[in-house]
Write a protein that holds these residues in place. Structure first.
Motif, mmCIF file in Angstrom:
data_model
loop_
_atom_site.group_PDB
_atom_site.id
_atom_site.type_symbol
_atom_site.label_atom_id
_atom_site.label_comp_id
_atom_site.label_asym_id
_atom_site.label_seq_id
_atom_site.Cartn_x
_atom_site.Cartn_y
_atom_site.Cartn_z
ATOM 1 N N HIS A 251 -119.756 -8.324 -17.723
ATOM 2 C CA HIS A 251 -119.103 -7.765 -16.536
ATOM 3 C C HIS A 251 -118.951 -8.835 -15.449
ATOM 4 C CE1 HIS A 251 -118.029 -4.805 -13.461
ATOM 5 N NE2 HIS A 251 -118.864 -5.454 -12.662
ATOM 6 N N LEU A 252 -120.012 -9.582 -15.196
ATOM 7 C CA LEU A 252 -119.936 -10.626 -14.174
ATOM 8 C C LEU A 252 -118.934 -11.706 -14.568
ATOM 9 C CD1 LEU A 252 -123.698 -10.996 -13.173
ATOM 10 C CD2 LEU A 252 -121.835 -10.066 -11.777
ATOM 11 N N THR A 253 -118.889 -12.028 -15.857
ATOM 12 C CA THR A 253 -117.923 -13.020 -16.330
ATOM 13 C C THR A 253 -116.501 -12.537 -16.060
ATOM 14 O OG1 THR A 253 -119.467 -13.674 -18.074
ATOM 15 C CG2 THR A 253 -117.180 -14.367 -18.336
ATOM 16 N N PHE A 254 -116.252 -11.260 -16.316
ATOM 17 C CA PHE A 254 -114.936 -10.675 -16.061
ATOM 18 C C PHE A 254 -114.599 -10.709 -14.570
ATOM 19 C CE2 PHE A 254 -112.760 -6.595 -14.909
ATOM 20 C CZ PHE A 254 -111.486 -6.970 -15.316
ATOM 21 N N ILE A 255 -115.563 -10.374 -13.714
ATOM 22 C CA ILE A 255 -115.322 -10.383 -12.268
ATOM 23 C C ILE A 255 -114.988 -11.797 -11.797
ATOM 24 C CG2 ILE A 255 -116.417 -10.085 -10.006
ATOM 25 C CD1 ILE A 255 -115.586 -7.452 -11.298
ATOM 26 N N PHE A 256 -115.738 -12.789 -12.259
ATOM 27 C CA PHE A 256 -115.442 -14.178 -11.892
ATOM 28 C C PHE A 256 -114.053 -14.588 -12.396
ATOM 29 C CE2 PHE A 256 -120.130 -15.046 -11.335
ATOM 30 C CZ PHE A 256 -120.034 -15.468 -10.017
ATOM 31 N N GLN A 257 -113.732 -14.171 -13.598
ATOM 32 C CA GLN A 257 -112.419 -14.476 -14.183
ATOM 33 C C GLN A 257 -111.309 -13.860 -13.330
ATOM 34 O OE1 GLN A 257 -111.226 -12.492 -18.024
ATOM 35 N NE2 GLN A 257 -111.713 -14.514 -18.836
ATOM 36 N N LEU A 258 -111.512 -12.632 -12.903
ATOM 37 C CA LEU A 258 -110.524 -11.917 -12.100
ATOM 38 C C LEU A 258 -110.337 -12.602 -10.743
ATOM 39 C CD1 LEU A 258 -108.924 -9.331 -12.764
ATOM 40 C CD2 LEU A 258 -110.674 -8.029 -11.539
ATOM 41 N N ALA A 259 -111.459 -12.958 -10.094
ATOM 42 C CA ALA A 259 -111.374 -13.604 -8.780
ATOM 43 C C ALA A 259 -110.765 -15.001 -8.893
ATOM 44 C CB ALA A 259 -112.757 -13.675 -8.144
ATOM 45 N N ARG A 260 -111.094 -15.697 -9.951
ATOM 46 C CA ARG A 260 -110.499 -17.023 -10.171
ATOM 47 C C ARG A 260 -108.990 -16.906 -10.342
ATOM 48 N NH1 ARG A 260 -108.199 -18.397 -15.022
ATOM 49 N NH2 ARG A 260 -110.065 -17.817 -16.188
ATOM 50 N N THR A 261 -108.548 -15.903 -11.089
ATOM 51 C CA THR A 261 -107.116 -15.687 -11.280
ATOM 52 C C THR A 261 -106.445 -15.315 -9.962
ATOM 53 O OG1 THR A 261 -107.531 -14.959 -13.545
ATOM 54 C CG2 THR A 261 -105.401 -14.399 -12.605
ATOM 55 N N ALA A 262 -107.092 -14.455 -9.176
ATOM 56 C CA ALA A 262 -106.522 -14.042 -7.886
ATOM 57 C C ALA A 262 -106.312 -15.246 -6.971
ATOM 58 C CB ALA A 262 -107.435 -13.024 -7.214
ATOM 59 N N ALA A 263 -107.269 -16.181 -6.991
ATOM 60 C CA ALA A 263 -107.188 -17.345 -6.113
ATOM 61 C C ALA A 263 -106.214 -18.390 -6.623
ATOM 62 C CB ALA A 263 -108.578 -17.964 -5.950
ATOM 63 N N ALA A 264 -106.199 -18.607 -7.940
ATOM 64 C CA ALA A 264 -105.433 -19.724 -8.507
ATOM 65 C C ALA A 264 -104.049 -19.327 -9.002
ATOM 66 C CB ALA A 264 -106.219 -20.360 -9.655
ATOM 67 N N ASP A 265 -103.879 -18.057 -9.368
ATOM 68 C CA ASP A 265 -102.612 -17.621 -9.964
ATOM 69 C C ASP A 265 -102.314 -16.188 -9.514
ATOM 70 O OD1 ASP A 265 -100.411 -17.126 -11.507
ATOM 71 O OD2 ASP A 265 -101.366 -17.574 -13.437
ATOM 72 N N PRO A 266 -101.959 -16.006 -8.231
ATOM 73 C CA PRO A 266 -101.783 -14.662 -7.676
ATOM 74 C C PRO A 266 -100.789 -13.795 -8.446
ATOM 75 C CG PRO A 266 -101.815 -16.295 -5.920
ATOM 76 C CD PRO A 266 -101.782 -17.060 -7.212
ATOM 77 N N GLN A 267 -99.730 -14.403 -8.983
ATOM 78 C CA GLN A 267 -98.725 -13.596 -9.695
ATOM 79 C C GLN A 267 -99.314 -12.979 -10.960
ATOM 80 O OE1 GLN A 267 -95.502 -16.541 -10.005
ATOM 81 N NE2 GLN A 267 -94.311 -15.284 -8.570
ATOM 82 N N THR A 268 -100.075 -13.761 -11.704
ATOM 83 C CA THR A 268 -100.737 -13.216 -12.896
ATOM 84 C C THR A 268 -101.734 -12.135 -12.508
ATOM 85 O OG1 THR A 268 -100.447 -15.245 -14.148
ATOM 86 C CG2 THR A 268 -102.215 -13.773 -14.865
ATOM 87 N N PHE A 269 -102.468 -12.385 -11.416
ATOM 88 C CA PHE A 269 -103.428 -11.381 -10.965
ATOM 89 C C PHE A 269 -102.728 -10.065 -10.636
ATOM 90 C CE2 PHE A 269 -105.406 -8.967 -7.597
ATOM 91 C CZ PHE A 269 -106.657 -8.743 -8.131
ATOM 92 N N GLU A 270 -101.599 -10.136 -9.954
ATOM 93 C CA GLU A 270 -100.883 -8.919 -9.578
ATOM 94 C C GLU A 270 -100.487 -8.109 -10.810
ATOM 95 O OE1 GLU A 270 -100.843 -7.790 -6.711
ATOM 96 O OE2 GLU A 270 -100.586 -9.330 -5.180
ATOM 97 N N LYS A 271 -100.117 -8.791 -11.898
ATOM 98 C CA LYS A 271 -99.776 -8.088 -13.143
ATOM 99 C C LYS A 271 -101.008 -7.395 -13.729
ATOM 100 C CE LYS A 271 -96.061 -11.333 -14.311
ATOM 101 N NZ LYS A 271 -95.681 -12.461 -15.187
ATOM 102 N N ILE A 272 -102.142 -8.110 -13.695
ATOM 103 C CA ILE A 272 -103.384 -7.515 -14.200
ATOM 104 C C ILE A 272 -103.753 -6.287 -13.370
ATOM 105 C CG2 ILE A 272 -105.864 -7.889 -14.501
ATOM 106 C CD1 ILE A 272 -105.185 -10.893 -14.950
ATOM 107 N N ALA A 273 -103.680 -6.429 -12.047
ATOM 108 C CA ALA A 273 -104.053 -5.331 -11.150
ATOM 109 C C ALA A 273 -103.123 -4.129 -11.334
ATOM 110 C CB ALA A 273 -104.026 -5.809 -9.702
ATOM 111 N N ALA A 274 -101.831 -4.388 -11.510
ATOM 112 C CA ALA A 274 -100.882 -3.295 -11.721
ATOM 113 C C ALA A 274 -101.200 -2.545 -13.010
ATOM 114 C CB ALA A 274 -99.459 -3.838 -11.755
ATOM 115 N N GLY A 275 -101.573 -3.290 -14.047
ATOM 116 C CA GLY A 275 -101.911 -2.661 -15.316
ATOM 117 C C GLY A 275 -103.173 -1.826 -15.255
ATOM 118 N N ALA A 276 -104.075 -2.194 -14.318
ATOM 119 C CA ALA A 276 -105.352 -1.489 -14.211
ATOM 120 C C ALA A 276 -105.320 -0.377 -13.173
ATOM 121 C CB ALA A 276 -106.458 -2.474 -13.848
ATOM 122 N N ALA A 277 -104.216 -0.278 -12.420
ATOM 123 C CA ALA A 277 -104.171 0.621 -11.264
ATOM 124 C C ALA A 277 -104.449 2.074 -11.635
ATOM 125 C CB ALA A 277 -102.822 0.502 -10.568
ATOM 126 N N GLY A 278 -103.952 2.527 -12.768
ATOM 127 C CA GLY A 278 -104.115 3.926 -13.134
ATOM 128 C C GLY A 278 -105.518 4.287 -13.563
#
Length: 267
Positions: free
Chosen positions: A47-74
């Protein structure tokens, strides 16, 4: 207030402490159940690895993060559980290597973001320092589950200041997760740091206050101890109510911990 670089340094130290908790465990010990029902030590690290991965993506690649977040929104919980299953194929050594790499990559990515900018996140974009504080909260909470599973006590430090301040910013989460209206009255936290220093967080004239050890306060807001087992005092009706609702994370509160569950442990 601490700088982004100071906060990232403390997040790195917290991640390293978590690594030391598990780095010498044998494979069977990684399957030890933790107080979070259904989660083993390996699940906590995943879980912590996933959270770090998510935050790293948000900081370094916002567009990819937005796609991940949209997919998880529901169904964010479903998305998290699906992400955890993505680590199932890893051995304990592989999982520890992934955690180490992602925590370091996340710190580097956040360090590269201008301190006065914002980073996309799951509900609202956040300044990079506040996202780092959220990471400290995650490592504290899930690290506590690991420590409890192993029957060891982590030595608290004044790095908890970041989590205490984050809990002031997120005071309303416990109300929102239960469909309740947060109070209009401001709160103040009067906390004693592990070093003995006094921390006052919130308006000086706030009537609603929580007083006690900062370590107990952090255990409260991560729901890793029941309020009855903590040396915290509330003054004011809303603050008293909040002791039973407090959580520094969004989403469902979870089952929390039972009174006396860790009587054999010194918290």
């Amino acid at each position: 207030m601490a700088t982004l670089q100071d906060t990232l340094k403390d997040l790195s130290i917290d991640a390293e402490e978590t690594i030391r908790l598990v780095e010498n465990l044998d494979d069977a010990a990684w399957r030890t159940p933790t107080p979070a029902t259904g989660w083993t030590i390996a699940d906590q690290i995943a879980h912590l690895t996933f959270i770090f991965q998510l935050a790293r993506t948000a900081a370094a690649d916002p567009q990819t993060f937005e796609k991940i977040a949209a997919g998880a929104a529901g169904d964010f919980d479903g998305a998290v559980n699906a992400a955890l299953r993505g680590f199932d194929h890893l051995s304990p050594a592989g999982l520890l290597a992934a955690f180490t790499a992602e925590s370091e990559a996340c710190v580097r990515a956040l360090a590269a973001v201008p301190e006065d900018s914002i980073v996309p996140w799951l509900v609202n974009p956040l300044p990079p320092r506040i996202l780092t504080c959220a990471g400290i909260m995650e490592v504290f909470g899930h690290g506590q589950d690991i420590a409890d599973a192993l029957g060891v006590r982590r030595e608290p430090s004044d790095r908890l200041r970041h989590l205490a301040e984050f809990a002031w910013l997120t005071r309303d989460f416990g109300y929102l997760s239960r469909g309740l209206t947060p109070p209009a009255e401001p709160f103040r936290f009067e906390l004693t740091a592990p070093s003995g220093e006094h921390w006052s967080i919130g308006p000086a004239d706030a009537v609603e206050t929580i007083t006690g050890p900062a370590h107990d306060f952090c255990l409260l807001v991560t729901r890793r101890r029941h309020p009855d087992d903590l040396a915290l005092t509330a003054s004011g009706d809303r603050a008293t109510e909040w002791l039973g609702l407090a959580q520094a994370y969004r989403g469902p509160a979870g089952e929390g911990r039972r009174p006396g569950q860790f009587a054999a442990h010194s918290h």
